[in-house]
Design a protein around this motif. Structure first.
Motif, PDB file in Angstrom:
ATOM      1  N   TYR A  64      -1.980   5.423  -9.330  1.00  0.00           N
ATOM      2  CA  TYR A  64      -1.168   5.509  -8.113  1.00  0.00           C
ATOM      3  C   TYR A  64      -1.779   6.588  -7.227  1.00  0.00           C
ATOM      4  N   THR A  65      -1.630   6.455  -5.930  1.00  0.00           N
ATOM      5  CA  THR A  65      -2.100   7.529  -5.047  1.00  0.00           C
ATOM      6  C   THR A  65      -0.888   8.113  -4.304  1.00  0.00           C
ATOM      7  N   ALA A  66      -1.125   9.137  -3.510  1.00  0.00           N
ATOM      8  CA  ALA A  66      -0.054   9.658  -2.656  1.00  0.00           C
ATOM      9  C   ALA A  66       0.488   8.506  -1.815  1.00  0.00           C
ATOM     10  N   SER A  67       1.786   8.510  -1.558  1.00  0.00           N
ATOM     11  CA  SER A  67       2.403   7.373  -0.851  1.00  0.00           C
ATOM     12  C   SER A  67       1.796   7.150   0.524  1.00  0.00           C
ATOM     13  N   LEU A  68       1.436   8.211   1.202  1.00  0.00           N
ATOM     14  CA  LEU A  68       0.875   8.058   2.553  1.00  0.00           C
ATOM     15  C   LEU A  68      -0.609   7.720   2.530  1.00  0.00           C
ATOM     16  N   ILE A 104       4.373  -1.145  10.489  1.00  0.00           N
ATOM     17  CA  ILE A 104       5.398  -1.454  11.502  1.00  0.00           C
ATOM     18  C   ILE A 104       6.765  -1.625  10.817  1.00  0.00           C
ATOM     19  N   PHE A 105       6.750  -2.318   9.710  1.00  0.00           N
ATOM     20  CA  PHE A 105       7.971  -2.541   8.918  1.00  0.00           C
ATOM     21  C   PHE A 105       8.598  -1.193   8.539  1.00  0.00           C
ATOM     22  N   ASN A 106       7.795  -0.277   8.013  1.00  0.00           N
ATOM     23  CA  ASN A 106       8.309   1.039   7.600  1.00  0.00           C
ATOM     24  C   ASN A 106       8.831   1.835   8.790  1.00  0.00           C
ATOM     25  N   ALA A 262       6.885   7.764   4.648  1.00  0.00           N
ATOM     26  CA  ALA A 262       6.408   8.076   3.290  1.00  0.00           C
ATOM     27  C   ALA A 262       7.534   7.878   2.274  1.00  0.00           C
ATOM     28  N   THR A 263       8.753   8.257   2.641  1.00  0.00           N
ATOM     29  CA  THR A 263       9.886   8.081   1.728  1.00  0.00           C
ATOM     30  C   THR A 263      10.075   6.595   1.423  1.00  0.00           C
ATOM     31  N   ILE A 264      10.021   5.778   2.474  1.00  0.00           N
ATOM     32  CA  ILE A 264      10.197   4.325   2.275  1.00  0.00           C
ATOM     33  C   ILE A 264       9.083   3.796   1.378  1.00  0.00           C
TER      34      ILE A 264
END
Ligand SMILES: Cc1ncc(COP(=O)(O)O)c(C=O)c1O
Length: 401
Positions: A64-68, A104-106, A262-264
């Protein structure tokens, strides 16, 4: 009783995907169909890009990587914005997601309240209104006709803005129109937006490199730096580097919004796949000749289609300024009669006729909010395009006006 949540009731599946499915269904019956429905470059991503991912996956575990996004990739994106767009961002102002679509969704999920409006100049990318509706927003779709080069004007923008407007979407070069904005056109829009401080601007610049006739691309962020703290500049790997299936998109924007995105991301897909991020970094930092080569091929195909369509009297097409679509006006075909006596009521009927009679799959303008038009993708070989234009001409010639 349905088990599906009511928030989905207003949301339609992608029209271009539906057209492609219809084309596949017809092809499955043995018909030779030319599918110009979907917008995917027909080139392979260059080897130095794909090899970077394979090589890393052989060498180390893919975690896994950082979410962003990985710091390495976000740094490459910071450098790209500086080098190509003259924009200054820091790593914590950058988000990476599974395609520009997920960006765009996020962003919409992070910002829209029930009843908020998003201005989507029509013709627009098919997914915009559906995403807006998914999060309780209301798409406002002012018409931007061919006479204005399919561009939003300050007057039309001002008339569309209300107390409820949360977002203005811009997309340049535009899908489906190919429209590109000059600096002064963007600044004129910026002057209107200055009066509406609650409105955020989403500038979808994914076709930035596919721009014709020697035009220079100017990012919305460069034209309107005073709106930096409410602009989200969206881009991605799909079109410039022929990497649609790798699913890497990115954006630069205000820290608060990027953090919410990033939270999403962390609670949905965790991150973009690690090898895809390595490939994206290699693409942004490696040789850029492929981008110029793809651009030249798309311009040649644009010319071929413009020339071919010009010979079909009942159709109209001004040369698209960028992207890889032709948004063809078909007003003269409405109410024409097909060989089996049916009247073409609208552009949906025109697209259906072109598929049934010409065996060419095109997407009706209705899907993009501006009719009567149909869109063909020019992201296919010169030979296939020439044959498609021939078939469209032959099908139109069989109509009775
Ligand atoms: C205007 C526009 N934005 C975004 C996308 C999606 O890009 P991605 O593959 O990065 O999700 C497309 C794809 O067709 C597009 O036309």
């Amino acid at each position: 009783m349905s088990h599906i949540a009511s928030r989905l009731s207003a949301v339609k599946p992608s029209a271009s995907m539906a057209v492609s499915q219809a084309a596949k269904d017809l092809a499955a019956t043995g018909v030779d169909v030319i599918d110009l429905g979907l917008g995917e470059p027909d080139f392979a991503a260059p080897a130095h890009i794909t090899e970077a991912a394979f090589e890393a996956a052989r060498r180390e575990r893919m975690l896994y990587t950082a979410s962003l996004g990985t710091p390495d990739l976000r740094k490459a994106i910071v450098d790209k914005f500086k080098r190509e767009n003259g924009l200054d961002y820091t790593i914590d102002e950058i988000a990476v997601a599974n395609g520009a679509k997920q960006i765009i969704f996020n962003a919409l999920m992070a910002t829209l309240e029930e009843g908020d409006e998003a201005i989507l100049p029509a013709p627009y990318f098919v997914s915009y209104p559906e995403m807006v509706k998914l999060f309780g927003g209301v798409p406002v779709t002012p018409a931007c006709p061919a006479e204005n080069g399919f561009r939003l004007t300050p007057e039309v923008l001002e008339a569309a803005l209300t107390e409820k407007t949360r977002w203005l979407f811009l997309n340049m070069p535009g899908n489906p129109s190919g429209a590109v904005y000059t600096v002064s056109q963007l600044q004129a829009l910026g002057a209107v937006l200055a009066k509406f401080p609650k409105v955020m601007i989403l500038s979808d610049e994914i076709y930035e490199h596919i721009i014709f006739d020697g035009r220079t691309f100017v990012s919305f962020g460069a034209a309107c730096p005073e709106l930096r703290d409410r602009s989200l500049i969206v881009n991605g790997m799909s079109k410039a580097y022929a990497m649609t299936g790798w699913r890497v998109g990115y954006a630069a924007g205000p820290k608060e919004l990027i953090k919410a995105m990033a939270t999403i991301q962390s609670q949905s897909c965790t991150s973009v796949s690690a090898p895809a991020q390595i490939a994206a970094k290699a693409a942004l930092e490696g040789p850029q000749d492929c981008v110029a080569e793809f651009r030249a091929a798309f311009e040649r195909r644009r010319d071929l289609v413009v020339e071919g369509i010009a010979k079909i009297n009942a159709l109209s097409l001004d040369p698209p300024e960028g992207a890889f679509y032709a948004y063809i006006g078909c007003a003269a075909l409405i109410s024409a009669r097909t060989p089996d006596g049916k009247r073409l009521e609208d552009d949906v009927a025109v697209a259906k006729y072109l598929l049934d009679e010409g065996h060419v799959a095109a997407v009706p303008g209705t899907a993009y909010g501006l009719s009567p038009f149909f869109r063909i993708s020019t992201a296919t070989s010169d030979e296939v395009l020439a044959e498609a234009v021939k078939r469209i001409g032959a099908a139109v010639a069989k109509l009775e006006f």
